[in-house]
Design an enzyme around this catalytic site. Structure first.
Site, PDB file in Angstrom:
ATOM      1  N   HIS A 158      39.571  40.861  12.360  1.00  0.00           N
ATOM      2  CA  HIS A 158      40.168  39.742  13.097  1.00  0.00           C
ATOM      3  C   HIS A 158      39.229  39.295  14.209  1.00  0.00           C
ATOM      4  CE1 HIS A 158      43.607  42.179  11.523  1.00  0.00           C
ATOM      5  NE2 HIS A 158      43.996  40.975  11.123  1.00  0.00           N
ATOM      6  N   HIS A 162      42.200  41.555  21.232  1.00  0.00           N
ATOM      7  CA  HIS A 162      42.991  40.313  21.253  1.00  0.00           C
ATOM      8  C   HIS A 162      43.538  39.986  22.644  1.00  0.00           C
ATOM      9  CE1 HIS A 162      42.751  39.808  17.000  1.00  0.00           C
ATOM     10  NE2 HIS A 162      43.401  40.914  16.718  1.00  0.00           N
ATOM     11  N   ASP A 197      35.625  44.102  13.870  1.00  0.00           N
ATOM     12  CA  ASP A 197      37.013  44.106  13.407  1.00  0.00           C
ATOM     13  C   ASP A 197      37.218  42.872  12.522  1.00  0.00           C
ATOM     14  OD1 ASP A 197      39.928  45.352  14.489  1.00  0.00           O
ATOM     15  OD2 ASP A 197      40.037  43.277  13.775  1.00  0.00           O
ATOM     16  N   ASP A 218      39.489  47.318   9.783  1.00  0.00           N
ATOM     17  CA  ASP A 218      40.412  46.592   8.907  1.00  0.00           C
ATOM     18  C   ASP A 218      39.705  45.610   7.967  1.00  0.00           C
ATOM     19  OD1 ASP A 218      39.807  45.262  11.238  1.00  0.00           O
ATOM     20  OD2 ASP A 218      41.883  44.917  11.852  1.00  0.00           O
TER      21      ASP A 218
HETATM   22 ZN   LIG Z   1      41.912  43.731  13.449  1.00  0.00          ZN
END
Ligand SMILES: [Zn+2]
Length: 349
Positions: A171, A132, A169, A256
């Protein structure tokens, strides 16, 4: 043939460092227990044939190739002052600077091991995670973008001009995407639950300028499991990789999307992660690219330990596992048609 043929004496290497345990986030899902769980799982399984080695700190030049000096100084000075909060969920503690240096150094080390012939497969299991973090903005638990630093290092220190990053991931890896948005030398491919934090990663975002087409977002619906995720890696990512022909593949490996994870709503199983890794390994063998793993998220520590270990087994076993070979899920078929609009060689795959 994959890396084993030419590197008979070398074993797969997992880089780690105790500094990861000193990045103190308090009561937070991104906690030191994640790393402890990975080592515990590897110990229970007798090490699975991977040598564990301590990571060096990242060279300053490798960090500066991605992040401006003021970004690095901001983290370093905050850590030296005892720490603080960078945004609602991104924390710096006294030990965070060293942890971040080693986490980035592990990602660089993976590249050096793979491209220098030191290991047939390599991974780094450290924290804080990275995907991120933008060039000049830490966010989402991430202080430096480890996988971006590694990909840039592969270009600068090893002269590569085609690096593929697969981010699985749950996200979207907004930081990595942003850093390489205009670069055709890094193909950024992301599977992520959509919609979800951080809100970026729409299918229509495909990069800009010279990097047009070299960002490939593959959004997944909430509730999607192995059939969606594994099929998309096997039937979209693998054919795309055959067309792009990367010289190196880095997996930005978050766990995740696991069915047990508390932060998202996908349903990938341990076996699903192993199957995605087997598919990537098969791609690497097809195009002659080594495969490295950089840990991102994953917040059910037991699921993280198991699925991470399963990934290493799939990538590091002497005998390559069979790629999944399952039917093409309609979501993957639709994504393939869309990606083929910018990658015409994918038509009819
Ligand atoms: Zn994540």
């Amino acid at each position: 043939m994959d890396g084993y043929g030419s590197r008979l004496m070398a074993v797969p290497v997992l880089l780690h460092h105790p500094a990861s345990l000193e990045h103190d986030t308090g009561l937070h899902p991104e906690a030191a227990a994640r790393i402890v769980a990975i080592h515990r799982e590897l110990d229970v399984r007798g090490g699975i044939g991977w040598e564990r080695r301590e990571a060096d700190p990242a060279p300053r030049a490798a960090l500066l190739a991605v992040h401006p000096e003021r970004h690095l100084l901001g983290i370093q000075e905050l850590a030296a002052a005892g720490g603080g909060q960078l945004d609602m969920d991104t924390v710096v503690s006294e030990g965070s600077w060293e942890a971040a240096l080693r986490a980035a150094g592990g990602a660089v080390g993976v590249v050096d091991l793979l491209l220098g012939g030191g290991a047939p497969a390599a991974a780094t299991a450290q924290r804080p995670p990275g995907h991120h973090c933008e060039a000049a903005r830490p966010m989402g638990f991430c202080l430096m973008n480890n996988v971006a630093i590694a990909a840039q290092h592969a270009r600068d220190a090893h002269g590569l001009d085609r690096v593929m990053i697969l981010d699985w991931d749950v996200h979207h890896g907004n930081g990595t995407s942003d850093i390489f948005d205009a670069s055709p030398e890094v193909l950024f491919v992301s599977l992520h639950q959509w919609p979800l934090y951080p809100g970026t990663g729409a299918a229509q975002d495909i990069g800009s300028g010279a990097g047009y087409g070299h960002t490939v977002n593959l959004p997944m619906p909430a509730g999607s499991g192995d059939d969606h995720w594994v099929s998309t890696v096997e039937h979209v990512v693998r054919p795309l990789g055959r067309v792009y022909r990367p010289q190196l593949i880095l997996i930005s490996a978050g766990y995740d999307a696991h069915r047990d994870d508390p932060l998202a709503d996908c349903r990938v199983s341990d076996h699903g992660f192993a199957a995605m890794a087997a598919s990537v390994r098969a791609l690497g063998a097809e195009v002659g690219a080594p495969v490295g793993v950089v840990l991102e998220g994953g917040y059910d520590v037991n699921a993280l330990g198991r699925a991470f270990a399963d990934t290493l087994v799939a990538l590091g076993s002497e005998q390559a596992p069979e790629p999944p070979g399952l039917e093409c899920h309609p979501v993957a078929a639709q994504a393939l048609r869309r990606v083929a609009e910018t990658w015409p060689a994918l038509h009819g795959v």
